[in-house]
Write an enzyme that holds these catalytic residues in place. Structure first.
Site, mmCIF file in Angstrom:
data_model
loop_
_atom_site.group_PDB
_atom_site.id
_atom_site.type_symbol
_atom_site.label_atom_id
_atom_site.label_comp_id
_atom_site.label_asym_id
_atom_site.label_seq_id
_atom_site.Cartn_x
_atom_site.Cartn_y
_atom_site.Cartn_z
ATOM 1 N N ASP B 180 -22.087 41.545 -9.458
ATOM 2 C CA ASP B 180 -21.031 40.700 -10.029
ATOM 3 C C ASP B 180 -20.441 41.400 -11.247
ATOM 4 O OD1 ASP B 180 -19.722 38.145 -11.038
ATOM 5 O OD2 ASP B 180 -20.833 37.371 -9.318
ATOM 6 N N ASP B 189 -31.402 32.166 -21.974
ATOM 7 C CA ASP B 189 -31.889 31.586 -20.715
ATOM 8 C C ASP B 189 -31.996 32.634 -19.601
ATOM 9 O OD1 ASP B 189 -32.909 29.103 -20.315
ATOM 10 O OD2 ASP B 189 -31.062 28.168 -19.598
ATOM 11 N N ASP B 205 -23.189 53.296 -16.155
ATOM 12 C CA ASP B 205 -24.342 53.419 -17.044
ATOM 13 C C ASP B 205 -25.450 52.489 -16.566
ATOM 14 O OD1 ASP B 205 -23.890 50.815 -18.072
ATOM 15 O OD2 ASP B 205 -22.446 51.603 -19.524
ATOM 16 N N HIS B 214 -18.677 35.439 -15.266
ATOM 17 C CA HIS B 214 -18.956 34.995 -13.897
ATOM 18 C C HIS B 214 -20.378 35.365 -13.457
ATOM 19 C CE1 HIS B 214 -18.384 35.071 -9.423
ATOM 20 N NE2 HIS B 214 -17.638 34.001 -9.697
ATOM 21 N N ASN B 228 -38.395 25.999 -20.213
ATOM 22 C CA ASN B 228 -38.540 26.669 -21.504
ATOM 23 C C ASN B 228 -37.921 25.841 -22.632
ATOM 24 O OD1 ASN B 228 -35.925 27.027 -20.598
ATOM 25 N ND2 ASN B 228 -35.682 29.062 -21.493
ATOM 26 N N ILE B 232 -30.557 25.471 -19.116
ATOM 27 C CA ILE B 232 -30.613 24.881 -17.779
ATOM 28 C C ILE B 232 -31.850 25.344 -17.019
ATOM 29 C CG2 ILE B 232 -28.078 24.811 -17.658
ATOM 30 C CD1 ILE B 232 -28.488 27.144 -15.477
ATOM 31 N N ASN B 306 -12.535 30.659 -2.082
ATOM 32 C CA ASN B 306 -12.045 29.437 -2.723
ATOM 33 C C ASN B 306 -10.607 29.037 -2.402
ATOM 34 O OD1 ASN B 306 -14.476 29.273 -4.062
ATOM 35 N ND2 ASN B 306 -13.767 30.512 -5.778
ATOM 36 N N VAL B 321 -24.845 38.561 6.786
ATOM 37 C CA VAL B 321 -24.564 37.874 5.527
ATOM 38 C C VAL B 321 -24.505 36.358 5.761
ATOM 39 C CG1 VAL B 321 -22.927 37.651 3.621
ATOM 40 C CG2 VAL B 321 -23.261 39.874 4.711
ATOM 41 N N SER B 375 -18.633 30.604 -5.394
ATOM 42 C CA SER B 375 -19.525 31.553 -6.092
ATOM 43 C C SER B 375 -20.795 30.857 -6.535
ATOM 44 C CB SER B 375 -18.829 32.105 -7.343
ATOM 45 O OG SER B 375 -17.764 32.929 -6.996
#
Lengths: 265, 441
Positions: B180, B189, B205, B214, B228, B232, B306, B321, B375
């Site tokens: 992504d 988080d 890199d 995103h 934790n 979320i 979308n 997939v 997504s």
């Protein structure tokens, strides 16, 4: 390295037989003048704690057997028996997590064929007390059962088949001082083990899992009464307690019961 | 030369298409901040202990009279004694501070310890402070957001995450590669969940940081650090994340980078690859990369897209997939979710709360944002696939696909019974996919 359960069982049986062989048959006061044949009927129930998945998980195997067979007084002080019958075995609580869809068996009892053999050796009588050692080995082969899997988007079903083996061997002491009935007590090495195979098919998914199981205990304490009103008929009732270590070390107890009818002639 | 030109033209088209897809996604509420500080701090959302009660344990040699005198002197009332533990449960006078009584009892030389009567909660309900807004995981019909007018969902229109977590919370052996825009590597988080800083194919890199948002959102939905007391909950509590940056700061990436990223992820320990990206145009390069990963045993989930049109690529590569459509907080198909026979299943993709890069978050907001799009639906499926793979490492990607399909809830059965082009087999269901099915008589 873990010592296989069946080897332990075999070793224990060999030890029991060695004890029997070491006993002096000449001291036996009950001798057979001719081979005696005793048809047997045996109704047996027990619920045993079993362990599976590397002994990390536990459930109960409840089994009820109805067997018929014969017992023969073979050599002086020796009796051998053979049994065949039907049984119902309930493996509820087993969880099959290696299948594509995990399945917990709560399907209740399933029928199977059982067969087995027993061996008894009378050792001695001291006053009104009889001492003997006995061993018994039973095998059950469950019938395959197919059940549907519901709740999924594709039709699915599982085939299940379970088998178990049960070995028991140890000394028994019987009090013969009463008229017509004789209480007895025994302590045995007692081992049960087996496996259940589940084949799963859901749409394009297939999977199979064989789950070995073994009893959590290694011993049995039993007691009961033999009622022999005449020479042609006898009835035995026996209750067994199977101690086992629970997770954490505290003791747990399983119970079993059997009713036996024999018809000597 | 001619071939090279044609290839460049093709790559250009793919870039444009990916850009269009991501632009469409960004036009939706991705990145909308709705959670102004202060957000409920850890422990504040729900009481930490029973109000008005303390537990006191005296030293063993302390006599009954001394114990009773201590209770009377402080005007506490005995509720009960935990006899086996020799601990007393006391109530303090109304309005008095629990902390004060704990301190006073603590100073008594006859007292071993005193403490509030702490509340414990079932571990399968995570204590993450924003969990209450994650209707996708557990929908009680709660308001989804803190601002007035935030919508309420329909109870049970969720993926049954809490029930699924009773069976498994995942395995740290399973790695979800998020191909992504990167991941915020220092997000509170996310940082503890990273297998490594990943690989950045855009800047060439070894630090796949997120300059868009995103990727961080997708990563958090799939496997944010959970239980934790912060932020979320992720679908796969214990799975690890592998950031792979193949999209630039505007959310666009060329086929060659995406394909390279897929191959790199497959070669670097990924068990799951999340592709919350797509194009209207098929690319043989990406198809081959997907096949490479699939053949290596990697499960790939990709967004259906979308625009409301046909299923995008690579989601449309049916054999390798898993194509994911989006539903909303009422279990209805999201109107933007693309349709087609390639759709395998759906997951919540409307108003999804997720981590957002700290560097891109205005100071008055927490680094979390609501977003929408296939997504984010895809990230839920990747999380589920990670849970399945953690529980049953021997399964092939094809088997995991079947499990997710067959266990989905056909939530649009009233209109389209069975498999359909809108949500495939239905909205995913963690409970049915993970918890043992009960075999009855």
């Amino acid at each position: 390295m873990a010592f296989p359960a069946h080897r332990c069982a075999a070793a224990a049986l060999a030890s029991a037989l060695a004890v029997i062989a070491a006993a002096n048959p000449a001291s036996a006061q009950e001798t057979a003048s001719r081979p005696r044949l005793e048809p047997l009927l045996d109704l047996d129930y027990s619920a045993r704690a079993i362990a599976w998945d590397e002994k990390e998980r536990f459930s109960t195997l409840a089994k009820a057997l109805l067997s018929a067979g014969v017992r023969i007084e073979w050599l002086k002080g020796w009796r051998i028996s053979a049994l065949v019958g039907l049984n119902m075995s309930d493996w509820s609580g087993l969880i099959f997590r290696s299948l594509p869809f995990s399945v917990e068996d709560q399907a209740g009892s399933r029928a199977g064929l059982s067969a087995g053999a027993g061996l008894e050796n009378f050792i001695a009588r001291l006053g009104s007390w009889d001492f003997k050692v006995e061993g018994r080995f039973m095998v059950s082969l469950g019938f395959k059962k197919t059940l549907p899997l519901s709740g999924l988007n594709e039709a699915g079903e599982v085939d299940m088949q379970g088998s178990w083996m049960h070995l028991r061997a140890g000394p028994v002491v019987t009090y013969r001082g009463f008229e017509g009935f004789s209480p007895f007590l025994g302590a045995s090495f007692d081992r049960i083990w087996g496996s259940v195979t589940m084949d799963e098919s859901v749409g394009d998914l297939q999977g199979s899992e064989k789950k070995p199981v073994s009893g959590r205990g290694w011993a049995a304490l039993s007691g009961g009464i033999l009622w022999e009103p005449g020479s042609a008929f006898g009835l035995g009732w026996e209750v067994s307690v199977y101690p086992y270590p629970k997770k954490g070390g505290s003791p747990g107890f399983d119970f079993g019961m059997s009713l036996k009818a024999f018809f000597p002639f | 030369m001619k071939r090279l030109t044609r290839r460049n033209a093709f790559l250009g088209l793919v870039v444009l298409a990916v850009a269009a897809l991501l632009a469409a996604a960004r036009a939706r509420p991705i990145g909308v901040m709705e959670l102004p500080r202060p957000c409920p701090a850890p422990g504040q959302a729900e009481p930490a202990y029973v109000e008005g009660q303390i537990l006191v344990k005296f030293k063993p040699q302390t006599g009954v009279v001394v114990r009773a005198a201590a209770f009377v002197a402080l005007e506490t009332r005995l509720v009960r004694r935990l006899s086996r533990l020799d601990i007393y449960l006391l109530t303090v006078p109304p309005g008095e501070s629990i902390d004060g009584f704990v301190e006073i009892f603590g100073r008594n030389p006859d007292v071993e310890y005193a403490e509030p009567n702490y509340l414990l909660r079932a571990s399968v309900t995570p204590n993450d402070t924003l969990f209450q807004y994650q209707y996708a995981l557990s929908n009680t019909g709660q308001q989804i957001g803190t601002i007035p007018g935030s919508p309420r969902g329909q109870a049970s229109a969720d993926i049954k995450a809490t029930a699924g977590w009773e069976e498994t919370k995942g395995s740290s052996n399973v790695v979800i590669a998020v191909i992504d825009t990167g991941i915020d590597l220092s997000h509170p988080d996310l940082k503890a969940k990273l297998k490594s800083p990943g690989r950045d194919f855009i800047n060439d890199d070894l630090e796949a940081d997120d300059d868009n948002g995103h990727g961080s959102m997708v990563a958090g939905i799939a496997a944010a650090e959970t239980n934790n007391r912060e932020g979320i909950a992720g679908v796969a509590w214990n799975a690890r994340l592998l950031p792979v940056k193949a999209l630039n700061a505007t959310g666009v990436g060329p086929s060659d980078k995406v394909a390279e990223a897929i191959r790199w992820a497959a070669d670097n320990g990924a068990g799951i690859i999340n592709l919350s990206l797509g194009s209207e145009t098929a690319s043989n390069t990406i198809r081959d990369a997907c096949k490479y990963a699939f053949d290596k045993g990697v499960f790939i989930a990709a967004a259906a897209g979308n625009g409301g049109g046909a299923v995008h690529y690579p989601a449309a590569y049916d054999n390798t997939v898993f194509a994911v459509a989006a539903t909303d907080y009422n279990d209805a198909r999201a109107d933007f979710s693309n349709t087609g026979p390639e759709v395998d299943a759906a997951a919540p993709g409307v108003r999804i709360l997720a981590p957002y890069p700290q560097a891109l978050t205005p100071a008055e907001y927490l680094p979390y944002a609501y977003g929408g799009g296939t997504s984010f639906a895809t990230a839920h499926v990747s999380g589920l696939a990670a849970l399945i793979k953690g529980l049953k490492p021997g399964l092939t990607p094809a088997q995991i696909m079947h499990i997710i399909r067959y266990s989905a809830d056909d939530v649009n059965a009233a209109q389209l019974r069975g498999t359909d082009e809108q949500i495939g087999y239905g909205r995913i269901n963690l409970e049915k996919a993970l918890v043992p099915l009960i075999l009855k008589k």
